[in-house]
Design a protein around this motif. Structure first.
Motif, mmCIF file in Angstrom:
data_model
loop_
_atom_site.group_PDB
_atom_site.id
_atom_site.type_symbol
_atom_site.label_atom_id
_atom_site.label_comp_id
_atom_site.label_asym_id
_atom_site.label_seq_id
_atom_site.Cartn_x
_atom_site.Cartn_y
_atom_site.Cartn_z
ATOM 1 N N HIS A 5 0.825 -1.216 0.000
ATOM 2 C CA HIS A 5 0.000 0.000 0.000
ATOM 3 C C HIS A 5 0.857 1.264 0.000
ATOM 4 O O HIS A 5 0.598 2.205 0.764
ATOM 5 N N ASN A 6 1.893 1.249 -0.830
ATOM 6 C CA ASN A 6 2.787 2.403 -0.973
ATOM 7 C C ASN A 6 3.524 2.767 0.315
ATOM 8 O O ASN A 6 4.044 3.877 0.459
ATOM 9 N N GLY A 7 3.530 1.848 1.276
ATOM 10 C CA GLY A 7 4.269 2.077 2.512
ATOM 11 C C GLY A 7 3.459 2.610 3.670
ATOM 12 O O GLY A 7 3.994 2.811 4.760
ATOM 13 N N PHE A 8 2.146 2.807 3.457
ATOM 14 C CA PHE A 8 1.304 3.387 4.499
ATOM 15 C C PHE A 8 0.562 2.304 5.271
ATOM 16 O O PHE A 8 0.063 1.338 4.699
ATOM 17 N N ASP A 9 0.450 2.489 6.602
ATOM 18 C CA ASP A 9 -0.311 1.554 7.420
ATOM 19 C C ASP A 9 -1.782 1.966 7.433
ATOM 20 O O ASP A 9 -2.149 3.001 6.855
ATOM 21 N N HIS A 13 -0.065 6.307 8.278
ATOM 22 C CA HIS A 13 1.323 6.663 8.572
ATOM 23 C C HIS A 13 2.277 5.880 7.668
ATOM 24 O O HIS A 13 2.098 4.683 7.438
ATOM 25 N N LEU A 14 3.294 6.553 7.183
ATOM 26 C CA LEU A 14 4.324 5.915 6.369
ATOM 27 C C LEU A 14 5.331 5.254 7.298
ATOM 28 O O LEU A 14 5.937 5.924 8.137
ATOM 29 N N GLY A 15 5.489 3.935 7.171
ATOM 30 C CA GLY A 15 6.352 3.235 8.120
ATOM 31 C C GLY A 15 7.014 2.013 7.531
ATOM 32 O O GLY A 15 6.531 0.887 7.708
#
Length: 206
Positions: A5-9, A13-15
């Motif tokens: 998901h493009n790095g989002f939780d 939040h980008l994690g």
């Protein structure tokens, strides 16, 4: 397999470190990744794949689909002997689709062939998903090897596969033939296995 998901939780939040820890906890030898961004502005132009490859010490193959910096990827602890990137129908989708084929040297003189993809996702997109599956089957035809399909779309998995199984810690704990059960019935098998495993842990703890 893991959709990033493009790095989002789920909270937005980008994690990437959290993603890396989830992968590490499973200790995979090979992992297919979907929705991998290598520079989209929405996630700060971060190259997710390079970061994860360095963090996990796993070489990668990248398959750009929607554009040159977004698509699917494969990470492997084993040497990748050969690979190919193949487009999937149709060309007029908002997000174009494709798949990665890789031959991986897992030892013992028997290479493992892996196909990783991300099908068209809208709920009304079943006709296109059927075309995508058929394209992969046509690509695979004559190979002489069994296809192991790993999917989060239970309905399509049950409809397409001759056998559907539940794997737990590398063991088959339940299996059904095509048309034998509905998705809800198969999900109930998984729920029952999970419940039994939790009860076993409690009894061992006592």
């Amino acid at each position: 397999t893991y959709n990033l998901h493009n790095g989002f939780d789920p909270t937005g939040h980008l994690g990437l470190e959290a993603i890396a820890q989830v992968i590490e906890a499973q200790q995979p030898d090979i992992i297919a990744l979907q929705e991998v961004s290598r520079g989209w502005a929405m996630n700060g132009s971060l190259d997710m794949l390079y970061w994860l490859s360095q963090r996990l010490e796993m070489p990668y193959i990248f398959d750009p689909t929607a554009d040159p910096i977004w698509g699917n990827a494969l990470l492997s602890r084993y040497p990748i002997l050969e690979s190919e990137l193949v487009s999937l129908p149709t060309d007029d989708l908002p997000l174009k689709r494709g798949f990665i084929w890789a031959r991986v040297d897992v030892g013992a003189g028997q290479p493992l062939d892996v196909i990783a993809t991300h099908f068209h996702h809208p709920p009304d997109g079943s006709p296109i998903r059927v075309m995508e599956v058929q394209a992969i089957l046509d690509y695979w035809r004559g190979n002489g090897r069994t296809i192991l399909m790993i999917t989060h779309d239970l309905t399509h998995g049950l409809n397409l596969c001759d056998r559907t199984v539940i794997l737990s810690r590398g063991k088959i704990v339940a299996e059904v033939e095509k048309g034998q059960v509905t998705p809800s019935e198969f999900l109930a098998l998984y729920t029952e296995h999970t419940r039994n495993r939790k009860q076993s842990k409690v009894q061992v703890g006592k």
